[in-house]
Enzyme design. Structure first.
Site, mmCIF file in Angstrom:
data_model
loop_
_atom_site.group_PDB
_atom_site.id
_atom_site.type_symbol
_atom_site.label_atom_id
_atom_site.label_comp_id
_atom_site.label_asym_id
_atom_site.label_seq_id
_atom_site.Cartn_x
_atom_site.Cartn_y
_atom_site.Cartn_z
ATOM 1 N N LYS A 101 -16.896 -7.762 6.591
ATOM 2 C CA LYS A 101 -15.638 -8.433 6.936
ATOM 3 C C LYS A 101 -15.386 -8.354 8.434
ATOM 4 O O LYS A 101 -15.766 -7.387 9.084
ATOM 5 C CB LYS A 101 -14.470 -7.757 6.204
ATOM 6 C CG LYS A 101 -14.369 -8.125 4.747
ATOM 7 C CD LYS A 101 -13.059 -7.613 4.165
ATOM 8 C CE LYS A 101 -12.991 -7.770 2.655
ATOM 9 N NZ LYS A 101 -11.846 -7.053 2.076
ATOM 10 N N SER A 144 -2.874 -7.786 2.681
ATOM 11 C CA SER A 144 -3.157 -7.707 4.119
ATOM 12 C C SER A 144 -3.530 -9.096 4.637
ATOM 13 O O SER A 144 -3.086 -9.507 5.710
ATOM 14 C CB SER A 144 -4.307 -6.737 4.380
ATOM 15 O OG SER A 144 -3.970 -5.453 3.926
ATOM 16 N N HIS A 180 0.846 -1.208 0.000
ATOM 17 C CA HIS A 180 0.000 0.000 0.000
ATOM 18 C C HIS A 180 0.884 1.263 0.000
ATOM 19 O O HIS A 180 0.609 2.211 -0.740
ATOM 20 C CB HIS A 180 -0.882 0.037 1.258
ATOM 21 C CG HIS A 180 -1.936 -1.020 1.324
ATOM 22 N ND1 HIS A 180 -2.125 -1.811 2.428
ATOM 23 C CD2 HIS A 180 -2.861 -1.416 0.414
ATOM 24 C CE1 HIS A 180 -3.142 -2.646 2.208
ATOM 25 N NE2 HIS A 180 -3.600 -2.427 0.990
ATOM 26 N N ARG A 210 -1.639 -6.009 -8.633
ATOM 27 C CA ARG A 210 -0.488 -6.853 -8.324
ATOM 28 C C ARG A 210 -0.248 -7.893 -9.413
ATOM 29 O O ARG A 210 0.869 -8.156 -9.809
ATOM 30 C CB ARG A 210 -0.695 -7.574 -6.991
ATOM 31 C CG ARG A 210 -0.498 -6.661 -5.809
ATOM 32 C CD ARG A 210 -1.133 -7.236 -4.575
ATOM 33 N NE ARG A 210 -2.579 -7.171 -4.677
ATOM 34 C CZ ARG A 210 -3.407 -7.371 -3.657
ATOM 35 N NH1 ARG A 210 -2.929 -7.685 -2.481
ATOM 36 N NH2 ARG A 210 -4.708 -7.272 -3.828
HETATM 37 P P1 ADP Z 1 -9.660 -3.924 -0.757
HETATM 38 O O1 ADP Z 1 -10.310 -4.761 0.295
HETATM 39 O O2 ADP Z 1 -10.503 -2.777 -1.246
HETATM 40 O O3 ADP Z 1 -9.031 -4.701 -1.891
HETATM 41 P P2 ADP Z 1 -6.996 -3.567 0.248
HETATM 42 O O4 ADP Z 1 -6.618 -2.864 1.512
HETATM 43 O O5 ADP Z 1 -6.751 -5.045 0.204
HETATM 44 O O6 ADP Z 1 -8.502 -3.219 0.032
HETATM 45 O O7 ADP Z 1 -6.289 -2.912 -0.991
HETATM 46 C C1 ADP Z 1 -6.452 -1.565 -1.337
HETATM 47 C C2 ADP Z 1 -5.783 -1.312 -2.673
HETATM 48 O O8 ADP Z 1 -4.381 -1.516 -2.556
HETATM 49 C C3 ADP Z 1 -6.249 -2.245 -3.793
HETATM 50 O O9 ADP Z 1 -6.273 -1.515 -5.007
HETATM 51 C C4 ADP Z 1 -5.169 -3.289 -3.861
HETATM 52 O O10 ADP Z 1 -5.069 -3.856 -5.154
HETATM 53 C C5 ADP Z 1 -3.960 -2.451 -3.532
HETATM 54 N N1 ADP Z 1 -2.893 -3.264 -2.972
HETATM 55 C C6 ADP Z 1 -2.961 -4.111 -1.928
HETATM 56 N N2 ADP Z 1 -1.782 -4.697 -1.698
HETATM 57 C C7 ADP Z 1 -0.931 -4.231 -2.644
HETATM 58 C C8 ADP Z 1 0.439 -4.466 -2.978
HETATM 59 N N3 ADP Z 1 1.177 -5.337 -2.306
HETATM 60 N N4 ADP Z 1 0.969 -3.775 -3.999
HETATM 61 C C9 ADP Z 1 0.207 -2.917 -4.707
HETATM 62 N N5 ADP Z 1 -1.086 -2.653 -4.471
HETATM 63 C C10 ADP Z 1 -1.648 -3.298 -3.457
#
Ligand code: ADP
Length: 163
Positions: free
Chosen positions: A41, A132, A17, A94
């Site tokens: 969730k 996450s 992130h 990703r």
């Molecule tokens: P959501 O539940 O909306 O997917 P996340 O917190 O998992 O929320 O992710 C928020 C954003 O960050 C999403 O666009 C996700 O693709 C991106 N993201 C999550 N992890 C990574 C990573 N390791 N590298 C790049 N982008 C990421």
């Protein structure tokens, strides 16, 4: 004023992130990191805890001209973006597996708010497998997540596991 929102669960914030936030800095004047209060969730951290962690980590980022703000929201991302007068929604990609879901969301959001553009940024290779959920799974089973999440996040995960 080029204002974007970067919406997500951020449960918890990972270095993936942070990488996306850093990549967005030169593109916008203001980025709102928008923590989704997803009632479906069962999170590890409450929305308040997630926001506080991000606020504590943000000063480590050299944000230059771009302002970074942390906020939370419930409901439709498109509504939140419109209410904040944002012109863009930032999302990270990703792998191909992210693409299908993100494409559907982007097209739906465009239908809801045609003037707001979704901007996709490619993850750094070294964090391309970081999510996450994976961090929580590995950590809960006793694995090391060092270098994949900010130190503060790792410490807060350790505190949680002691509860
Ligand atoms: P959501 O539940 O909306 O997917 P996340 O917190 O998992 O929320 O992710 C928020 C954003 O960050 C999403 O666009 C996700 O693709 C991106 N993201 C999550 N992890 C990574 C990573 N390791 N590298 C790049 N982008 C990421």
């Amino acid at each position: 004023m080029r204002r974007a929102i970067f919406p997500g669960s951020f449960d918890p914030l990972t270095n993936g992130h942070l990488d996306i936030i850093k990549r967005s800095l030169p593109l916008f004047d203001e980025i709102i990191i928008a923590v989704l209060n997803n009632l479906e969730k069962k999170p590890m951290f409450s929305v308040a805890e997630r926001c506080r962690m991000i606020e504590e980590i943000l000063p480590e980022i050299e944000n230059g001209e771009c302002s970074l703000i942390v906020d939370s929201f419930q409901g439709l991302t498109a509504d939140f973006a419109r209410d904040k007068s944002a012109t863009a929604i930032v999302r990270g990609i990703r792998a191909v597996s992210d693409y299908e879901y993100e494409l559907r969301m982007a097209l739906m959001n465009r239908r809801l708010e045609p003037q707001i553009e979704t901007v996709f940024l490619m993850a750094a290779e070294e964090y391309s497998y970081v999510s996450s959920n994976l961090m929580k799974q590995v950590f809960t089973l006793g694995g090391r997540v060092e270098g994949l999440v900010p130190e503060l996040v790792e410490a807060k995960m350790r505190d949680k596991s002691k509860l």
